[in-house]
Scaffold this motif. Structure first.
Motif, PDB file in Angstrom:
ATOM      1  N   CYS A 364      17.670   7.127  -7.643  1.00  0.00           N
ATOM      2  CA  CYS A 364      17.279   7.450  -9.022  1.00  0.00           C
ATOM      3  C   CYS A 364      17.808   8.792  -9.488  1.00  0.00           C
ATOM      4  N   MET A 365      18.353   9.604  -8.557  1.00  0.00           N
ATOM      5  CA  MET A 365      18.919  10.916  -8.844  1.00  0.00           C
ATOM      6  C   MET A 365      17.868  11.948  -9.262  1.00  0.00           C
ATOM      7  N   GLU A 366      16.603  11.673  -9.007  1.00  0.00           N
ATOM      8  CA  GLU A 366      15.551  12.665  -9.202  1.00  0.00           C
ATOM      9  C   GLU A 366      15.300  13.377  -7.873  1.00  0.00           C
ATOM     10  N   LYS A 367      14.733  14.577  -7.939  1.00  0.00           N
ATOM     11  CA  LYS A 367      14.365  15.282  -6.725  1.00  0.00           C
ATOM     12  C   LYS A 367      13.298  14.486  -5.963  1.00  0.00           C
ATOM     13  N   LEU A 368      13.379  14.532  -4.634  1.00  0.00           N
ATOM     14  CA  LEU A 368      12.374  13.833  -3.832  1.00  0.00           C
ATOM     15  C   LEU A 368      10.980  14.393  -4.089  1.00  0.00           C
ATOM     16  N   ALA A 369      10.910  15.671  -4.458  1.00  0.00           N
ATOM     17  CA  ALA A 369       9.602  16.276  -4.732  1.00  0.00           C
ATOM     18  C   ALA A 369       9.041  15.830  -6.075  1.00  0.00           C
ATOM     19  N   SER A 370       9.865  15.175  -6.899  1.00  0.00           N
ATOM     20  CA  SER A 370       9.415  14.658  -8.192  1.00  0.00           C
ATOM     21  C   SER A 370       9.114  13.170  -8.054  1.00  0.00           C
ATOM     22  N   PRO A 371       8.383  12.607  -9.007  1.00  0.00           N
ATOM     23  CA  PRO A 371       8.118  11.155  -8.948  1.00  0.00           C
ATOM     24  C   PRO A 371       9.403  10.348  -9.095  1.00  0.00           C
ATOM     25  N   SER A 372       9.377   9.135  -8.596  1.00  0.00           N
ATOM     26  CA  SER A 372      10.526   8.234  -8.687  1.00  0.00           C
ATOM     27  C   SER A 372      10.906   7.963 -10.135  1.00  0.00           C
ATOM     28  N   GLY A 373      12.213   7.850 -10.387  1.00  0.00           N
ATOM     29  CA  GLY A 373      12.695   7.513 -11.716  1.00  0.00           C
ATOM     30  C   GLY A 373      12.374   6.095 -12.123  1.00  0.00           C
ATOM     31  N   TYR A 374      11.867   5.289 -11.187  1.00  0.00           N
ATOM     32  CA  TYR A 374      11.528   3.894 -11.487  1.00  0.00           C
ATOM     33  C   TYR A 374      10.030   3.684 -11.650  1.00  0.00           C
ATOM     34  N   SER A 375       9.295   4.769 -11.894  1.00  0.00           N
ATOM     35  CA  SER A 375       7.836   4.648 -11.976  1.00  0.00           C
ATOM     36  C   SER A 375       7.394   3.760 -13.130  1.00  0.00           C
ATOM     37  N   ASP A 376       8.197   3.690 -14.202  1.00  0.00           N
ATOM     38  CA  ASP A 376       7.854   2.826 -15.314  1.00  0.00           C
ATOM     39  C   ASP A 376       8.693   1.555 -15.346  1.00  0.00           C
ATOM     40  N   LYS A 384       3.199   4.280  -4.484  1.00  0.00           N
ATOM     41  CA  LYS A 384       3.086   5.166  -5.635  1.00  0.00           C
ATOM     42  C   LYS A 384       4.416   5.875  -5.919  1.00  0.00           C
ATOM     43  N   ALA A 385       4.560   6.340  -7.154  1.00  0.00           N
ATOM     44  CA  ALA A 385       5.832   6.925  -7.598  1.00  0.00           C
ATOM     45  C   ALA A 385       6.208   8.170  -6.815  1.00  0.00           C
ATOM     46  N   CYS A 394      18.285   5.527  10.694  1.00  0.00           N
ATOM     47  CA  CYS A 394      19.257   6.526  10.223  1.00  0.00           C
ATOM     48  C   CYS A 394      18.595   7.788   9.696  1.00  0.00           C
ATOM     49  N   GLN A 395      17.292   7.742   9.430  1.00  0.00           N
ATOM     50  CA  GLN A 395      16.510   8.916   9.027  1.00  0.00           C
ATOM     51  C   GLN A 395      16.823   9.426   7.620  1.00  0.00           C
ATOM     52  N   HIS A 396      17.484   8.626   6.796  1.00  0.00           N
ATOM     53  CA  HIS A 396      17.712   9.029   5.409  1.00  0.00           C
ATOM     54  C   HIS A 396      16.447   8.787   4.588  1.00  0.00           C
ATOM     55  N   SER A 397      16.206   9.681   3.621  1.00  0.00           N
ATOM     56  CA  SER A 397      14.960   9.643   2.857  1.00  0.00           C
ATOM     57  C   SER A 397      15.209   9.276   1.394  1.00  0.00           C
ATOM     58  N   PHE A 398      14.264   8.531   0.817  1.00  0.00           N
ATOM     59  CA  PHE A 398      14.328   8.098  -0.572  1.00  0.00           C
ATOM     60  C   PHE A 398      12.903   7.966  -1.103  1.00  0.00           C
ATOM     61  N   HIS A 399      12.774   7.905  -2.421  1.00  0.00           N
ATOM     62  CA  HIS A 399      11.493   7.474  -2.973  1.00  0.00           C
ATOM     63  C   HIS A 399      11.247   6.030  -2.528  1.00  0.00           C
ATOM     64  N   MET A 400      10.070   5.765  -2.033  1.00  0.00           N
ATOM     65  CA  MET A 400       9.793   4.405  -1.579  1.00  0.00           C
ATOM     66  C   MET A 400       9.815   3.423  -2.742  1.00  0.00           C
ATOM     67  N   LEU A 401       9.407   3.879  -3.934  1.00  0.00           N
ATOM     68  CA  LEU A 401       9.444   3.010  -5.103  1.00  0.00           C
ATOM     69  C   LEU A 401      10.887   2.693  -5.498  1.00  0.00           C
ATOM     70  N   CYS A 402      11.807   3.638  -5.293  1.00  0.00           N
ATOM     71  CA  CYS A 402      13.225   3.381  -5.577  1.00  0.00           C
ATOM     72  C   CYS A 402      13.771   2.311  -4.634  1.00  0.00           C
ATOM     73  N   VAL A 403      13.403   2.400  -3.357  1.00  0.00           N
ATOM     74  CA  VAL A 403      13.851   1.387  -2.402  1.00  0.00           C
ATOM     75  C   VAL A 403      13.262   0.031  -2.768  1.00  0.00           C
ATOM     76  N   LEU A 404      12.008   0.033  -3.205  1.00  0.00           N
ATOM     77  CA  LEU A 404      11.372  -1.217  -3.635  1.00  0.00           C
ATOM     78  C   LEU A 404      12.132  -1.819  -4.824  1.00  0.00           C
ATOM     79  N   ALA A 405      12.513  -0.985  -5.791  1.00  0.00           N
ATOM     80  CA  ALA A 405      13.265  -1.472  -6.949  1.00  0.00           C
ATOM     81  C   ALA A 405      14.620  -2.014  -6.526  1.00  0.00           C
ATOM     82  N   MET A 406      15.287  -1.315  -5.619  1.00  0.00           N
ATOM     83  CA  MET A 406      16.591  -1.758  -5.139  1.00  0.00           C
ATOM     84  C   MET A 406      16.473  -3.104  -4.421  1.00  0.00           C
ATOM     85  N   TYR A 407      15.461  -3.235  -3.574  1.00  0.00           N
ATOM     86  CA  TYR A 407      15.266  -4.485  -2.842  1.00  0.00           C
ATOM     87  C   TYR A 407      14.923  -5.633  -3.797  1.00  0.00           C
ATOM     88  N   SER A 408      14.044  -5.364  -4.757  1.00  0.00           N
ATOM     89  CA  SER A 408      13.614  -6.410  -5.687  1.00  0.00           C
ATOM     90  C   SER A 408      14.752  -6.854  -6.594  1.00  0.00           C
TER      91      SER A 408
END
Length: 570
Positions: A364-376, A384-385, A394-408
């Protein structure tokens, strides 16, 4: 992928407004971004998509100047500029385009052209392939041809630009200077390319090693995808235009235009993605066996409900009992299969507790410390966002909601692929329509493999109706050029490739439904990221033998799809 279609991002500014570089006294120029196909040709993105890429590139430069580190780690999601490009991300520091759903990586480059060139006017020159599809020349050729056209030259020689062609601008014909083979060319006006600030006057001669020529002069990482043609060397400035006969494993493999998936956009107006899984029983058909002359079918089909009878009967009761039993078994399989989007995300990501690292989520190109860009844009009950997850291997980190959007937004097959390093979690499957794969052998040798016979693979796929996993469910798809014949050497490595291709076939990874790069036809069956040799010899086109690197390359492509030797031991 091919040049992007559709409108540009509304945030990119008016077409004539230059993208400024604060802190620099600058002249202005026209920026053109291009991607490199596996034949070594550079293909320009459309003007509106280039405008969006240039905006992201300038933002990355500004961040780098503030931090004092040059270009910072930054990615540009092309789906924000064009919904049909949703799977594609450009990594700015490495000048690489990455396709998230397949893992394909391609080099990109940035060229600056003068304000009075064809680029600012959106003028593109194109050549026609054997299937009557149109392909753009790289932009420096377009500029050269347009200058000649404006000067009323009748004929120009492309030799100085590295092409063995001459073009008759009046008759609109390109002629190969060696074979005298002719193709049609055309001049087309499209969206203008973005005007940007140039830190220094543009070089008009040969590029040197200065920072301007490196960054602005069309340079980029040397692609590793010079695969199937002896003429495709990394130091070659141009590659021959090949026959339209497709051997690419890509719908994006030879410039596949991605199908119109819903855009993975963080825009607040984006429709909510449905995070519920879908399910269908596989069609009957076993795996390909080890002997020759075999065939296998694959695909999915929906269950047919039993016919209702007007009166109860023993037969009706038996059918009803059978249906209840089958439905119960199906529900059991559904419960057992980890394809529920939330379950898949939680299976492969571990939630990061505490303050996450000071870095961007590349989805989503947002900071990990900020809510996911896909919250809405993505509805979820338990994720949660603000939740950040780390992939287990591989230990790479993402917003879990972003991964959910990508998978869906993908195939929802229970597998995930890391958008950063391409590591596959679970068993990746594709969207290949149902069909048949036949294998046979014969004693004739392939060029470069004189010590063995030949394996022949024949793929049969017929036209049909698109399923829920395809770009346009319920619409027909065509299947041009089938049966398709492919060839491998009948030696140890060739037989290994064959066995892995059988696995890929059963996982529906060989073909997909998309847009043909050779004809431009949409809703048709195309290759999908695993290259095949469709000719036994005459490798001038890159489709045949000899090719000493082909087997190693196709093994690497299979591994990128999660098809490795480990699959043969299961």
């Amino acid at each position: 992928m091919a040049a992007a279609q559709g409108a540009g991002s509304s945030s990119a500014g008016p077409p004539g407004a230059p993208v400024s570089i604060p802190g620099h006294s600058s002249s202005t120029a026209v920026a053109v971004w291009e991607w490199q196909d596996e034949f070594g040709r550079w293909r320009p993105y459309r003007g509106d998509v280039c405008r969006f890429i240039e905006q992201g590139f300038q933002a990355s430069q500004q961040k780098g100047r503030r931090s004092g580190s040059g270009l910072v780690s930054s990615s540009i999601s092309l789906g924000h500029a064009d919904a049909s490009l949703a799977p594609y991300v450009i990594d700015i520091p490495s000048l690489t385009q990455f396709r998230q759903d397949t893992g394909t990586m391609r080099a990109v480059r940035r060229h600056l052209f003068p304000r009075d060139s064809a680029a600012e006017q959106g003028i593109v020159w194109e050549w026609q392939n054997d299937e009557r599809g149109w392909f753009p020349y790289e932009m420096n050729v377009c500029v050269f041809l347009e200058q000649a056209h404006a000067s009323r030259h009748q004929r120009v020689d492309l030799g100085p630009l590295g092409y063995n062609y001459e073009v008759d601008l009046v008759a609109q014909v390109q002629t190969n200077k060696t074979t005298r083979f002719c193709r049609s060319v055309r001049r087309r006006v499209d969206n203008p390319y973005p005007v940007t600030a140039a830190p220094a006057p543009l070089h008009t001669g040969t590029g040197c090693s200065c920072q301007q020529c490196w960054l602005n002069g069309g340079t980029g990482p040397i692609t590793t995808r010079f695969r199937h043609s002896v003429t495709n060397f990394p130091n070659s400035s141009a590659a021959p235009q090949v026959s339209g006969r497709t051997t690419s494993g890509s719908s994006s493999g030879v410039g596949f235009v991605p199908y119109n998936k819903p855009a993975l956009s963080g825009a607040r107006s984006t429709p909510r993605l449905n995070a519920q899984s879908s399910w269908a029983l596989p069609q009957a058909g076993g795996a390909v066996g080890p002997s020759t002359g075999l065939s296998t079918s694959n695909g999915v089909s929906a269950l047919n409900l039993p016919v209702k009878m007007s009166k109860p009967s023993k037969l009706n009761q038996a059918l009803a009992g059978w249906w209840r039993s089958l439905a119960a078994s199906a529900m059991g399989l559904m419960m057992a299969a980890p394809t529920d989007p939330e379950a898949v995300v939680k299976k492969y990501l571990v939630e990061v507790k505490g303050t996450p690292a000071d870095e961007d989520c590349i989805i989503c190109m947002e900071k990990l410390a900020s809510p996911s860009g896909y919250s809405d844009a993505c509805e979820c009950r338990t994720i949660k966002a603000e939740m950040v997850g780390r992939l287990t291997n591989c230990q790479h980190s993402f917003h879990m909601l972003c991964v959910l959007a990508m998978y869906s937004n993908g195939n929802k097959d229970g597998s995930l692929q890391c958008p950063s390093c391409k590591t596959i979690y679970g068993e990746k499957t594709g969207t290949q329509p149902k069909g048949k794969m036949e294998v046979s052998t014969f004693p004739q040798s392939l060029p470069g493999h004189r010590d063995c016979g030949t394996i022949q693979i024949v793929y049969h796929i017929s036209r049909g109706i698109q399923g829920p996993e395809h770009p346009n469910p319920g619409m027909p798809y065509t299947a041009r050029g089938f049966p398709r014949y492919c060839y491998l050497p009948d030696n140890e490595k060739g037989r290994k490739v064959l066995e892995l291709l059988k696995v890929a076939w059963n996982r529906r990874l060989i073909f997909t439904v998309g847009t043909s790069s050779t004809t431009g036809e949409s809703n048709t069956v195309v290759w999908n990221e695993i290259h095949h040799k469709t000719e036994m010899d005459t490798n001038l086109s890159g489709h045949g033998y000899p090719d000493p690197n082909y087997l190693d390359n196709v093994l690497a492509e299979l591994a990128a799809q999660g098809v490795t030797e480990d699959c043969l031991r299961k």
